[in-house]
Scaffold this motif. Structure first.
Motif, mmCIF file in Angstrom:
data_model
loop_
_atom_site.group_PDB
_atom_site.id
_atom_site.type_symbol
_atom_site.label_atom_id
_atom_site.label_comp_id
_atom_site.label_asym_id
_atom_site.label_seq_id
_atom_site.Cartn_x
_atom_site.Cartn_y
_atom_site.Cartn_z
ATOM 1 N N TRP A 1 14.199 57.607 -14.312
ATOM 2 C CA TRP A 1 13.635 56.480 -15.063
ATOM 3 C C TRP A 1 14.619 56.027 -16.135
ATOM 4 C CZ3 TRP A 1 8.689 54.203 -14.587
ATOM 5 C CH2 TRP A 1 7.897 54.749 -13.568
ATOM 6 N N SER A 2 14.653 54.719 -16.405
ATOM 7 C CA SER A 2 15.568 54.159 -17.401
ATOM 8 C C SER A 2 14.794 53.437 -18.498
ATOM 9 C CB SER A 2 16.551 53.180 -16.741
ATOM 10 O OG SER A 2 17.402 53.861 -15.840
ATOM 11 N N TYR A 3 15.336 53.529 -19.731
ATOM 12 C CA TYR A 3 14.623 52.983 -20.887
ATOM 13 C C TYR A 3 15.579 52.326 -21.891
ATOM 14 C CZ TYR A 3 11.227 56.507 -19.250
ATOM 15 O OH TYR A 3 10.389 57.278 -18.497
ATOM 16 N N ARG B 1 21.739 59.954 -19.372
ATOM 17 C CA ARG B 1 22.122 59.843 -20.780
ATOM 18 C C ARG B 1 20.957 60.091 -21.742
ATOM 19 N NH1 ARG B 1 27.271 58.415 -21.214
ATOM 20 N NH2 ARG B 1 28.268 57.256 -19.515
ATOM 21 N N LEU B 2 19.739 60.024 -21.233
ATOM 22 C CA LEU B 2 18.602 60.367 -22.094
ATOM 23 C C LEU B 2 18.657 61.877 -22.339
ATOM 24 C CD1 LEU B 2 16.274 58.577 -23.204
ATOM 25 C CD2 LEU B 2 14.812 59.593 -21.460
ATOM 26 N N PRO B 3 18.546 62.322 -23.599
ATOM 27 C CA PRO B 3 18.751 63.744 -23.913
ATOM 28 C C PRO B 3 17.609 64.673 -23.509
ATOM 29 C CG PRO B 3 18.172 62.544 -25.896
ATOM 30 C CD PRO B 3 18.349 61.518 -24.820
ATOM 31 N N PHE B 4 16.571 64.127 -22.844
ATOM 32 C CA PHE B 4 15.457 64.976 -22.413
ATOM 33 C C PHE B 4 14.782 64.313 -21.214
ATOM 34 C CE2 PHE B 4 14.300 62.435 -26.164
ATOM 35 C CZ PHE B 4 13.440 61.519 -25.570
ATOM 36 N N PRO B 5 14.044 65.069 -20.409
ATOM 37 C CA PRO B 5 13.368 64.504 -19.245
ATOM 38 C C PRO B 5 12.265 63.534 -19.666
ATOM 39 C CG PRO B 5 13.544 66.887 -19.072
ATOM 40 C CD PRO B 5 13.884 66.535 -20.482
ATOM 41 N N SER B 6 12.102 62.479 -18.909
ATOM 42 C CA SER B 6 11.030 61.525 -19.183
ATOM 43 C C SER B 6 10.695 60.757 -17.917
ATOM 44 C CB SER B 6 11.441 60.561 -20.288
ATOM 45 O OG SER B 6 10.373 59.689 -20.631
ATOM 46 N N VAL B 7 9.408 60.549 -17.684
ATOM 47 C CA VAL B 7 8.959 59.770 -16.536
ATOM 48 C C VAL B 7 7.874 58.807 -17.002
ATOM 49 C CG1 VAL B 7 9.492 61.565 -14.851
ATOM 50 C CG2 VAL B 7 7.228 61.492 -15.896
ATOM 51 N N GLY B 8 7.660 57.776 -16.242
ATOM 52 C CA GLY B 8 6.622 56.804 -16.590
ATOM 53 C C GLY B 8 7.164 55.657 -17.428
ATOM 54 N N LYS B 9 6.393 54.590 -17.486
ATOM 55 C CA LYS B 9 6.832 53.386 -18.207
ATOM 56 C C LYS B 9 6.885 53.590 -19.713
ATOM 57 C CE LYS B 9 5.146 50.140 -14.726
ATOM 58 N NZ LYS B 9 4.280 48.952 -14.479
ATOM 59 N N TYR B 10 6.002 54.423 -20.233
ATOM 60 C CA TYR B 10 5.965 54.656 -21.676
ATOM 61 C C TYR B 10 6.010 56.163 -21.938
ATOM 62 C CZ TYR B 10 4.439 49.805 -21.679
ATOM 63 O OH TYR B 10 4.375 48.451 -21.491
#
Length: 231
Positions: free
Chosen positions: A49-51, A61-70
């Motif tokens: 996922w990209s933000y 490049r995000l320093p931690f795992p993240s999923v979902g739109k928000y």
């Protein structure tokens, strides 16, 4: 509260980056108006996922795992801290570079999109439009939003006369800011224009006084009739 564009400009300048180049690239990535994250497999098909304005990816490049739109990724990537982290990452390879060179470096070394040539070309077009006009321009491409989202930042850059490679001189600042007919009319009807005309008139009067005092004939340039001395 500072806008996303203002934060990018501030952090880019502090990192010795061309802020116009950084803004131009960001507008083609996540934009300058908060938008939800999106599913973004990498070039090898790995899920992620990209933000944020620079599309910081998880994993990546995000320093931690993240999923979902928000969520964590969204909050971080659009925050002051997240934008500063992205700028720091961009500066590793792109600090000190300007214009098209800076754009190519940012896209190739940091963003790494699937179609680099198209991304570079689009960002370069936005760069030229912003640098030459300092006004809002409606771009095309990924990220949504409108270039008008940074109109305030563009105006500030125009007034500050920041350009890659250094600032213009005093005369260049005055003339360079007249980037359109509207600006020209605004300048002519401004107090600054009246002050310039008044100062010119005072110089002419001073020259006349000196010539009379010392009996020296002083060449007087052509001036508007409103300031010409009586015959």
């Amino acid at each position: 509260m500072a806008t996303v564009g203002e934060l990018i400009v501030k952090d880019a300048k502090a990192a010795n980056l061309d802020p116009v180049a950084v803004l131009s690239v960001a507008q083609g990535e996540g934009g300058l108006t908060k938008a939800p994250g999106h599913y973004d497999p990498d070039t090898f098909g790995n899920p992620g996922w990209s933000y944020g304005p620079f599309q910081m990816r998880s994993p990546g490049r995000l320093p931690f795992p993240s999923v979902g739109k928000y969520g964590r990724g969204y909050d971080y990537a659009w925050s002051d801290k997240g934008i500063q982290a992205a700028i720091s990452g961009i500066a590793v390879d792109s600090a000190g570079k300007t214009g098209p060179d800076a754009i190519a470096s940012i896209v190739h070394n940091f963003e790494q999109p699937a179609d680099e040539p198209s991304s570079i070309a689009a960002a370069t077009a936005r760069y030229k439009a912003l640098q030459s006009t300092g006004r809002s321009v409606a771009p095309t491409g990924k990220g949504g939003g409108v270039w008008g989202a940074i109109s305030a930042e563009a105006k500030a850059l125009s007034q500050d006369r920041w350009y890659p490679g250094g600032s213009q001189g005093t005369a260049g600042k005055a003339l360079g800011s007249l980037s359109s007919i509207g600006d020209l009319i605004g300048f002519v009807t401004s107090i600054r224009f009246v002050e310039l005309i008044g100062g010119f008139a005072l110089i002419i009067i001073g020259l006349e006084s000196l010539s009379r005092e010392f009996g020296v004939k002083t060449p007087i340039p052509n001036i508007p009739m409103a300031f010409a001395r009586p015959a």
